[in-house]
Design a protein around this motif. Structure first.
Motif, PDB file in Angstrom:
ATOM      1  N   GLN A 184       0.828  -1.197   0.000  1.00  0.00           N
ATOM      2  CA  GLN A 184       0.000   0.000   0.000  1.00  0.00           C
ATOM      3  C   GLN A 184       0.864   1.249   0.000  1.00  0.00           C
ATOM      4  OE1 GLN A 184      -3.374  -0.020  -0.190  1.00  0.00           O
ATOM      5  NE2 GLN A 184      -3.369   2.204  -0.354  1.00  0.00           N
ATOM      6  N   LEU A 185       0.464   2.230  -0.786  1.00  0.00           N
ATOM      7  CA  LEU A 185       1.138   3.512  -0.795  1.00  0.00           C
ATOM      8  C   LEU A 185       0.722   4.302   0.442  1.00  0.00           C
ATOM      9  CD1 LEU A 185       2.848   5.650  -2.367  1.00  0.00           C
ATOM     10  CD2 LEU A 185       0.707   6.389  -3.419  1.00  0.00           C
ATOM     11  N   ALA A 186       1.689   4.833   1.171  1.00  0.00           N
ATOM     12  CA  ALA A 186       1.413   5.626   2.369  1.00  0.00           C
ATOM     13  C   ALA A 186       1.547   7.099   2.016  1.00  0.00           C
ATOM     14  CB  ALA A 186       2.380   5.250   3.487  1.00  0.00           C
ATOM     15  N   ALA A 187       0.490   7.874   2.277  1.00  0.00           N
ATOM     16  CA  ALA A 187       0.504   9.301   1.956  1.00  0.00           C
ATOM     17  C   ALA A 187      -0.308  10.063   2.982  1.00  0.00           C
ATOM     18  CB  ALA A 187      -0.059   9.533   0.555  1.00  0.00           C
ATOM     19  N   SER A 188       0.050  11.323   3.170  1.00  0.00           N
ATOM     20  CA  SER A 188      -0.681  12.208   4.059  1.00  0.00           C
ATOM     21  C   SER A 188      -0.763  13.579   3.411  1.00  0.00           C
ATOM     22  CB  SER A 188       0.012  12.314   5.426  1.00  0.00           C
ATOM     23  OG  SER A 188       1.325  12.854   5.276  1.00  0.00           O
ATOM     24  N   SER A 189      -1.645  14.426   3.917  1.00  0.00           N
ATOM     25  CA  SER A 189      -1.827  15.760   3.333  1.00  0.00           C
ATOM     26  C   SER A 189      -2.194  16.754   4.426  1.00  0.00           C
ATOM     27  CB  SER A 189      -2.906  15.734   2.250  1.00  0.00           C
ATOM     28  OG  SER A 189      -4.097  15.120   2.719  1.00  0.00           O
ATOM     29  N   ASP A 190      -1.668  17.969   4.285  1.00  0.00           N
ATOM     30  CA  ASP A 190      -1.920  19.039   5.244  1.00  0.00           C
ATOM     31  C   ASP A 190      -2.516  20.231   4.509  1.00  0.00           C
ATOM     32  OD1 ASP A 190      -0.745  17.645   7.464  1.00  0.00           O
ATOM     33  OD2 ASP A 190       1.217  18.120   6.609  1.00  0.00           O
ATOM     34  N   LEU A 191      -3.574  20.792   5.054  1.00  0.00           N
ATOM     35  CA  LEU A 191      -4.225  21.940   4.442  1.00  0.00           C
ATOM     36  C   LEU A 191      -3.339  23.175   4.582  1.00  0.00           C
ATOM     37  CD1 LEU A 191      -6.778  23.111   3.101  1.00  0.00           C
ATOM     38  CD2 LEU A 191      -7.671  23.513   5.406  1.00  0.00           C
ATOM     39  N   VAL A 192      -3.115  23.855   3.452  1.00  0.00           N
ATOM     40  CA  VAL A 192      -2.287  25.058   3.433  1.00  0.00           C
ATOM     41  C   VAL A 192      -3.149  26.314   3.446  1.00  0.00           C
ATOM     42  CG1 VAL A 192      -0.574  26.373   2.108  1.00  0.00           C
ATOM     43  CG2 VAL A 192      -0.400  23.871   2.247  1.00  0.00           C
ATOM     44  N   CYS A 193      -4.157  26.364   2.590  1.00  0.00           N
ATOM     45  CA  CYS A 193      -5.041  27.523   2.546  1.00  0.00           C
ATOM     46  C   CYS A 193      -6.340  27.149   1.846  1.00  0.00           C
ATOM     47  CB  CYS A 193      -4.379  28.709   1.826  1.00  0.00           C
ATOM     48  SG  CYS A 193      -4.017  28.412   0.085  1.00  0.00           S
ATOM     49  N   GLU A 194      -7.318  28.049   1.945  1.00  0.00           N
ATOM     50  CA  GLU A 194      -8.629  27.820   1.343  1.00  0.00           C
ATOM     51  C   GLU A 194      -9.084  29.077   0.637  1.00  0.00           C
ATOM     52  OE1 GLU A 194     -13.222  26.893   2.754  1.00  0.00           O
ATOM     53  OE2 GLU A 194     -11.532  26.230   3.991  1.00  0.00           O
ATOM     54  N   LEU A 195      -9.643  28.898  -0.552  1.00  0.00           N
ATOM     55  CA  LEU A 195     -10.195  30.004  -1.327  1.00  0.00           C
ATOM     56  C   LEU A 195     -11.712  29.898  -1.269  1.00  0.00           C
ATOM     57  CD1 LEU A 195      -7.308  29.307  -2.567  1.00  0.00           C
ATOM     58  CD2 LEU A 195      -8.084  30.542  -4.588  1.00  0.00           C
ATOM     59  N   ALA A 196     -12.358  30.806  -0.570  1.00  0.00           N
ATOM     60  CA  ALA A 196     -13.813  30.770  -0.456  1.00  0.00           C
ATOM     61  C   ALA A 196     -14.435  31.201  -1.780  1.00  0.00           C
ATOM     62  CB  ALA A 196     -14.285  31.683   0.660  1.00  0.00           C
ATOM     63  N   PRO A 197     -15.586  30.635  -2.162  1.00  0.00           N
ATOM     64  CA  PRO A 197     -16.236  31.003  -3.423  1.00  0.00           C
ATOM     65  C   PRO A 197     -16.843  32.395  -3.345  1.00  0.00           C
ATOM     66  CG  PRO A 197     -17.658  29.572  -2.163  1.00  0.00           C
ATOM     67  CD  PRO A 197     -16.353  29.638  -1.412  1.00  0.00           C
ATOM     68  N   PRO A 198     -17.085  33.025  -4.492  1.00  0.00           N
ATOM     69  CA  PRO A 198     -17.821  34.298  -4.484  1.00  0.00           C
ATOM     70  C   PRO A 198     -19.202  34.110  -3.870  1.00  0.00           C
ATOM     71  CG  PRO A 198     -16.854  33.864  -6.634  1.00  0.00           C
ATOM     72  CD  PRO A 198     -16.700  32.613  -5.838  1.00  0.00           C
ATOM     73  N   ARG A 199     -19.794  35.190  -3.391  1.00  0.00           N
ATOM     74  CA  ARG A 199     -21.081  35.092  -2.720  1.00  0.00           C
ATOM     75  C   ARG A 199     -22.141  34.468  -3.629  1.00  0.00           C
ATOM     76  NH1 ARG A 199     -23.221  37.128   1.725  1.00  0.00           N
ATOM     77  NH2 ARG A 199     -21.320  38.307   2.127  1.00  0.00           N
ATOM     78  N   ALA A 200     -22.128  34.817  -4.909  1.00  0.00           N
ATOM     79  CA  ALA A 200     -23.134  34.285  -5.833  1.00  0.00           C
ATOM     80  C   ALA A 200     -23.039  32.769  -5.925  1.00  0.00           C
ATOM     81  CB  ALA A 200     -22.966  34.910  -7.213  1.00  0.00           C
ATOM     82  N   ALA A 201     -21.804  32.240  -5.925  1.00  0.00           N
ATOM     83  CA  ALA A 201     -21.635  30.792  -6.015  1.00  0.00           C
ATOM     84  C   ALA A 201     -22.056  30.110  -4.722  1.00  0.00           C
ATOM     85  CB  ALA A 201     -20.179  30.465  -6.338  1.00  0.00           C
ATOM     86  N   SER A 202     -21.700  30.698  -3.570  1.00  0.00           N
ATOM     87  CA  SER A 202     -22.042  30.068  -2.299  1.00  0.00           C
ATOM     88  C   SER A 202     -23.536  30.101  -2.027  1.00  0.00           C
ATOM     89  CB  SER A 202     -21.289  30.768  -1.155  1.00  0.00           C
ATOM     90  OG  SER A 202     -21.666  32.133  -1.081  1.00  0.00           O
ATOM     91  N   ASP A 203     -24.264  31.023  -2.689  1.00  0.00           N
ATOM     92  CA  ASP A 203     -25.708  31.109  -2.498  1.00  0.00           C
ATOM     93  C   ASP A 203     -26.484  30.336  -3.559  1.00  0.00           C
ATOM     94  OD1 ASP A 203     -25.252  32.682  -0.344  1.00  0.00           O
ATOM     95  OD2 ASP A 203     -25.617  34.590  -1.369  1.00  0.00           O
ATOM     96  N   ALA A 204     -25.781  29.565  -4.402  1.00  0.00           N
ATOM     97  CA  ALA A 204     -26.457  28.839  -5.486  1.00  0.00           C
ATOM     98  C   ALA A 204     -27.482  27.870  -4.917  1.00  0.00           C
ATOM     99  CB  ALA A 204     -25.434  28.091  -6.333  1.00  0.00           C
TER     100      ALA A 204
END
Length: 232
Positions: A184-204
Motif C-alpha cells: 500500500q502507498l502511504a501518503a498524508s496531506s496538510d491543508l495550506v489555505c482555502e479560497l472561499a467562493p464568491p457570494r453568488a456561487a455560495s448562495d447557489a
C-alpha cells in the motif's frame, strides 16, 4: 510520439499531429488507429485521458466505472512511405479507485516534477497514485468533503470542491520501491489555505451550480509584466 488521443466511448482513437490536406482548403490530422480493438473494449467509456509528461509513451485513461488504466504506446513504421503508420497500445496495469461506488474518474493530473506520480478524482475523493514497473498504487488524500477537480500547483495540490471552495494542500508520500514494493502507498496531506467562493456561487440553489469542475495553474514569470508560463 506527436499524437492526439481522443476518447470515443470504450475506445481511444489516435491521430498524427502533422496536418495533411485531403481536400483543397481543408487540413486535418491523420488517423493512426484505435485501442482497444472492437473485441476487447475497456470495461466502460473512457472519460478522462492524460499523457505522462515524464514519459511520452505512457497514456493513462480514467473510465466511467472508477478504473484507471495505464497504456504503453508504440508507433509502428508505415508499410509504405506515403502512409502515416499506426499506433499500438498495450494495456499494462489498471486499478479501480472506488469499486463500491462505480463512479467516473473526473480528473487526472500528473505531478509536474515527480516522475511516476499523479492525482485523480473519483467518487468525490482525491487519490494520489504512483506507477512504475509492476506498480500502480493509490492512497486517498485531501479529505474535505466531495471533490470535483484537482490540479498541481508546483509541489502543492489544489482541490476543487462540490461546494465551490478551492483548498490547497501539501501532500507527502513514501513512494514505493519498484524492486521491493509494499502492498500500500502511504501518503498524508496538510491543508495550506482555502479560497472561499464568491457570494453568488455560495448562495447557489443546487450544489452542481457551485461545484468547481476545473482547475488550471500557471506561474507568473514576472508579476505585473503580463508574462506567464505553464508548469503543469
Amino acid at each position: 510520439l506527436g499524437l492526439v488521443a481522443v476518447a470515443s466511448g470504450p475506445a481511444i482513437d489516435f491521430y498524427d499531429l502533422e496536418l495533411v490536406s485531403p481536400q483543397p482548403g481543408l487540413r486535418s490530422c491523420q488517423f493512426l488507429g484505435r485501442h482497444p480493438s472492437s473485441n476487447r473494449p475497456l470495461e466502460s467509456d473512457a472519460c478522462e485521458l492524460a499523457f505522462d509528461p515524464h514519459d511520452s509513451g505512457l497514456l493513462v485513461a480514467g473510465t466511467c466505472s472508477s478504473a484507471v488504466v495505464l497504456m504503453r504506446l508504440r508507433r509502428l513504421a508505415p508499410a509504405q512511405l506515403d502512409q502515416p503508420g499506426t499506433v499500438m497500445a498495450q494495456r499494462t496495469l489498471s486499478k479501480e479507485l472506488a469499486p463500491a461506488d462505480g463512479a467516473a474518474v473526473e480528473a487526472l493530473r500528473f505531478h509536474p516534477s515527480q516522475p511516476g506520480v499523479f492525482a485523480a478524482v473519483c467518487a468525490g475523493r482525491v487519490f494520489l497514485l504512483q506507477h512504475g514497473p509492476g506498480i500502480l498504487a493509490s492512497a486517498e488524500v485531501c479529505a474535505a468533503g466531495p471533490a470535483r477537480s484537482v490540479e498541481w500547483c508546483g509541489d502543492l495540490l489544489a482541490r476543487g470542491g462540490a461546494n465551490g471552495r478551492v483548498t490547497v494542500w501539501s501532500v507527502h508520500a513514501n513512494l514505493l520501491d519498484p524492486s521491493s514494493p509494499a502492498l500500500q502507498l502511504a501518503a498524508s496531506s496538510d491543508l495550506v489555505c482555502e479560497l472561499a467562493p464568491p457570494r453568488a456561487a455560495s448562495d447557489a440553489a443546487t450544489p452542481a451550480a457551485a461545484a468547481v469542475t476545473a482547475l488550471r495553474w500557471v506561474r507568473l514569470a514576472s508579476v505585473g509584466a503580463g508574462a506567464a508560463s505553464s508548469t503543469a
